[in-house]
Design a protein around this motif. Structure first.
Motif, short mmCIF file in Angstrom:
data_model
loop_
_atom_site.label_atom_id
_atom_site.label_comp_id
_atom_site.label_asym_id
_atom_site.label_seq_id
_atom_site.Cartn_x
_atom_site.Cartn_y
_atom_site.Cartn_z
N VAL A 1 -54.57 3.04 81.94
CA VAL A 1 -55.24 2.53 83.13
C VAL A 1 -54.25 2.44 84.28
O VAL A 1 -53.20 1.79 84.17
CB VAL A 1 -55.85 1.13 82.86
CG1 VAL A 1 -56.59 0.64 84.11
CG2 VAL A 1 -56.77 1.16 81.66
N PHE B 1 -52.24 -0.72 85.48
CA PHE B 1 -52.22 -1.71 84.39
C PHE B 1 -51.36 -1.25 83.23
O PHE B 1 -50.54 -2.00 82.71
CB PHE B 1 -53.65 -1.97 83.90
CG PHE B 1 -53.70 -2.89 82.71
CD1 PHE B 1 -53.64 -4.28 82.87
CD2 PHE B 1 -53.80 -2.38 81.41
CE1 PHE B 1 -53.67 -5.11 81.77
CE2 PHE B 1 -53.84 -3.21 80.30
CZ PHE B 1 -53.77 -4.59 80.49
N ILE C 1 -53.98 0.56 77.26
CA ILE C 1 -54.69 -0.40 76.41
C ILE C 1 -54.43 0.00 74.97
O ILE C 1 -54.96 1.00 74.48
CB ILE C 1 -56.20 -0.40 76.72
CG1 ILE C 1 -56.44 -0.86 78.16
CG2 ILE C 1 -56.94 -1.31 75.74
CD1 ILE C 1 -57.88 -0.82 78.60
N SER D 1 -53.98 -6.33 74.52
CA SER D 1 -53.87 -5.67 75.83
C SER D 1 -55.24 -5.47 76.46
O SER D 1 -55.38 -5.54 77.69
CB SER D 1 -53.13 -4.33 75.70
OG SER D 1 -53.77 -3.47 74.79
N LEU D 2 -56.29 -5.26 75.65
CA LEU D 2 -57.63 -5.14 76.22
C LEU D 2 -58.07 -6.49 76.80
O LEU D 2 -58.68 -6.53 77.88
CB LEU D 2 -58.64 -4.68 75.17
CG LEU D 2 -60.08 -4.52 75.66
CD1 LEU D 2 -60.16 -3.56 76.83
CD2 LEU D 2 -60.99 -4.06 74.53
N ARG E 1 -56.07 -8.71 78.02
CA ARG E 1 -55.31 -8.87 79.27
C ARG E 1 -55.93 -8.05 80.38
O ARG E 1 -55.99 -8.49 81.53
CB ARG E 1 -53.84 -8.48 79.05
CG ARG E 1 -53.02 -9.51 78.32
CD ARG E 1 -51.52 -9.23 78.42
NE ARG E 1 -51.13 -8.03 77.71
CZ ARG E 1 -50.80 -6.89 78.28
NH1 ARG E 1 -50.83 -6.78 79.62
NH2 ARG E 1 -50.45 -5.84 77.56
N TYR E 2 -56.39 -6.84 80.04
CA TYR E 2 -57.04 -6.00 81.04
C TYR E 2 -58.32 -6.65 81.56
O TYR E 2 -58.57 -6.68 82.77
CB TYR E 2 -57.35 -4.63 80.43
CG TYR E 2 -58.27 -3.79 81.30
CD1 TYR E 2 -57.80 -3.17 82.45
CD2 TYR E 2 -59.62 -3.67 80.97
CE1 TYR E 2 -58.65 -2.42 83.25
CE2 TYR E 2 -60.48 -2.92 81.78
CZ TYR E 2 -59.99 -2.30 82.91
OH TYR E 2 -60.82 -1.58 83.71
N ASP F 1 -57.44 -9.47 83.79
CA ASP F 1 -56.91 -9.00 85.07
C ASP F 1 -58.01 -8.35 85.92
O ASP F 1 -58.14 -8.63 87.11
CB ASP F 1 -55.79 -7.98 84.79
CG ASP F 1 -55.19 -7.42 86.07
OD1 ASP F 1 -54.61 -8.21 86.83
OD2 ASP F 1 -55.31 -6.20 86.30
N LYS F 2 -58.83 -7.51 85.30
CA LYS F 2 -59.83 -6.74 86.04
C LYS F 2 -61.13 -7.52 86.23
O LYS F 2 -61.76 -7.45 87.30
CB LYS F 2 -60.12 -5.45 85.27
CG LYS F 2 -61.06 -4.49 85.98
CD LYS F 2 -60.37 -3.78 87.12
CE LYS F 2 -61.27 -2.68 87.69
NZ LYS F 2 -60.63 -1.98 88.81
N ALA G 1 -65.72 -4.09 84.40
CA ALA G 1 -64.34 -3.76 84.09
C ALA G 1 -64.24 -2.57 83.14
O ALA G 1 -63.28 -1.79 83.20
CB ALA G 1 -63.64 -4.97 83.48
#
Length: 380
Positions: free
Chosen positions: A313, A316, A319, A324-325, A327-328, A331-332, A370
Motif C-alpha cells: 500500500v 503505508f 500488509i 499490519s492490516l 494498523r492499516y 490509519d486509513k 479502506a
C-alpha cells in the motif's frame, strides 16, 4: 516466558444497561452497611443463589461449599489453573482462544498445547485431533462455549464425543468457561459440560456476571466443581485478593433474582446483539476476499481477511499479517480492531459488536472504504 497483552484484546465494553433492580441492590448495600469484608469464598446468600441457578438453568447440582466467588471469572480461571496444574503439566487449548488462557498455563509452569480449528468447521475442536494430542502430561482441557473470540457454540453431540475421550483419561480435567452462555442465538443452545454423563467430577465450571448481565465493572465471577478442587481455589484466593466486593455480591444476588436466564433484561440484550450480528455478517459477506463463520453466540465476529495479506500500500507499506492490516484499517479508516494473532489465528481479525447499531454501521462503511482500493492478493 509470558507475553505482553493489550487490554483491548480481551476487555470489551458492553453498551447495554443492566436492570435498575441490580443497580439498586448495590446502592442499598452501601446504604445498609454491607461494606465490610465478605467471607473469602463469597457470601452464603450468593453461593446459594448460584447453586440454584446452576441446578435450574444448567442441570448441575452443587452445594455452597463447592462454589468460590471471585473478582471476575478471569480470576476464577487463573485460580483453577494454578490449583490443578503442576510444573510440566500440559493444558490443552483449542485455537482461536481467549488471549489469557495460554498465559495462565505458563503462570502455573504448565505447557499450553494449542490445537488449531478451522473456519470451515465453525472453529470447533475436532475430537480426533484432541485424542491424538492427549499425553500422560495432559492435565486440563479448556473449553469456551459460546466462544471468545469466534462466537462458536459447541453442539451437545460434539461435547458428548469430547466427553467420551475425556473419560478415557482419568487425569484430564475440563475447565468449562461458560461466561457467554446466555448470549446465544436460536436455534443454538448451551450445554454445560458438567451436565454430561460422568463429567461432573472431572469438570470445573466458570461463569460470572459481566456478560449476561452487562456487569463488567462490578468484577464478579465464580467457579463450581468438586470440593477438593474448589477448596484449593479458595486457598489461593485467601492468600491473594481475599473475597469479592460485598457490594457487588449483593448486586449479583439481585441479578440472579431476575429469573431464568436473566429474564426479559437478558432477552432484550440478546435480541439487540442478534440484530447487530446479522447486519455485520451480511455486510462483510458481500465484501470480496472475506471468509466468515456465522457466530452462534457471544458478541464477536472472527473474520478471515488473509486474502488481503501481501498487498503493498502506497504510503503505508506491506500488509503482511493481521497486525499490519489492523494498523492499516486504523490509519486509513480510523477503526480499531483486534489482530487475530492475539487469539492464535493470524489469518483473522476480531470485531466486537458490543456497540450500537449506528456505530457499527458507520464503522463498517469506514472499513469497506479502506478496503475498497485493495485487491485480494489471492483469488477467492
Amino acid at each position: 516466558m509470558l507475553k505482553a497483552e493489550s487490554s483491548s484484546s480481551d476487555q470489551v465494553k458492553v453498551d447495554i444497561s443492566l436492570s435498575p433492580r441490580v443497580n439498586s441492590a448495590g446502592i442499598n448495600a452501601i446504604r445498609e452497611g454491607y461494606t465490610r469484608y465478605s467471607p473469602n469464598a463469597g457470601t452464603l446468600e450468593l453461593r446459594t443463589a448460584i447453586c440454584h441457578k446452576l441446578k435450574e438453568e444448567n442441570g448441575i447440582s452443587y452445594t455452597p461449599d463447592q462454589i468460590v466467588v471471585s473478582n471476575g471469572a478471569k480470576q476464577s480461571i487463573l485460580q483453577a489453573v494454578l490449583a490443578v496444574c503442576s510444573p510440566g503439566d500440559e493444558v490443552i487449548i483449542p485455537a482461536p482462544y481467549w488471549v489469557s488462557y495460554p498465559e495462565m498455563a505458563r503462570l502455573a509452569d504448565a505447557t499450553p498445547v494449542i490445537l488449531p480449528t478451522l473456519i470451515s468447521d465453525n472453529f470447533l475442536l475436532d475430537p480426533e485431533l484432541l485424542e491424538s494430542n492427549i499425553t500422560e502430561k495432559s492435565r486440563l482441557l479448556i473449553l469456551c462455549s459460546p466462544s471468545n473470540p469466534t462466537g462458536s457454540v459447541y453442539p451437545k453431540k460434539l461435547l458428548e464425543k469430547i466427553a467420551e475421550i475425556v473419560a478415557k483419561h482419568p487425569r484430564l480435567l475440563v475447565l468449562s468457561d461458560e461466561i457467554y452462555e446466555h448470549i446465544i442465538y436460536a436455534p443454538a443452545t448451551h450445554t454445560s459440560f458438567a451436565s454430561l454423563p460422568g463429567m461432573w467430577e472431572w469438570t470445573l465450571t466458570v461463569n460470572g456476571f459481566s456478560k449476561a448481565f452487562a456487569m463488567t465493572g462490578w468484577r464478579l465471577g465464580y467457579i463450581a466443581g468438586p470440593k477438593n478442587f474448589i477448596a484449593a481455589c479458595n486457598k489461593i484466593q485467601s492468600q491473594s485478593t481475599s473475597g469479592a466486593s460485598s457490594i457487588a455480591q449483593k448486586a449479583g444476588v439481585a441479578a440472579l433474582g431476575l429469573g431464568y436466564a436473566g429474564g426479559e433484561v437478558v432477552s432484550t440484550m440478546v435480541k439487540a446483539f442478534r440484530e447487530r450480528r446479522d447486519f455485520l455478517v451480511k455486510s462483510f459477506g458481500e465484501l470480496e476476499g472475506v471468509k466468515i463463520s456465522e457466530p452462534q453466540g457471544a458478541f464477536y465476529l472472527f473474520i478471515d481477511f488473509s486474502s488481503y495479506y501481501g498487498i503493498e500500500v502506497e504510503g503505508f507499506g506491506k500488509i503482511e499479517n493481521s497486525e499490519s492490516l489492523c494498523r492499516y484499517l486504523l490509519d486509513k479508516g480510523q477503526v480499531a480492531l483486534v489482530p487475530g494473532d492475539a487469539f492464535g489465528d493470524d489469518s483473522c481479525i476480531r470485531i466486537s459488536y458490543a456497540a450500537s447499531l449506528t456505530t457499527l454501521q458507520a464503522s463498517f462503511e469506514r472499513i469497506k472504504k479502506a478496503l475498497i482500493s485493495l485487491r485480494p492478493a489471492v483469488p477467492v
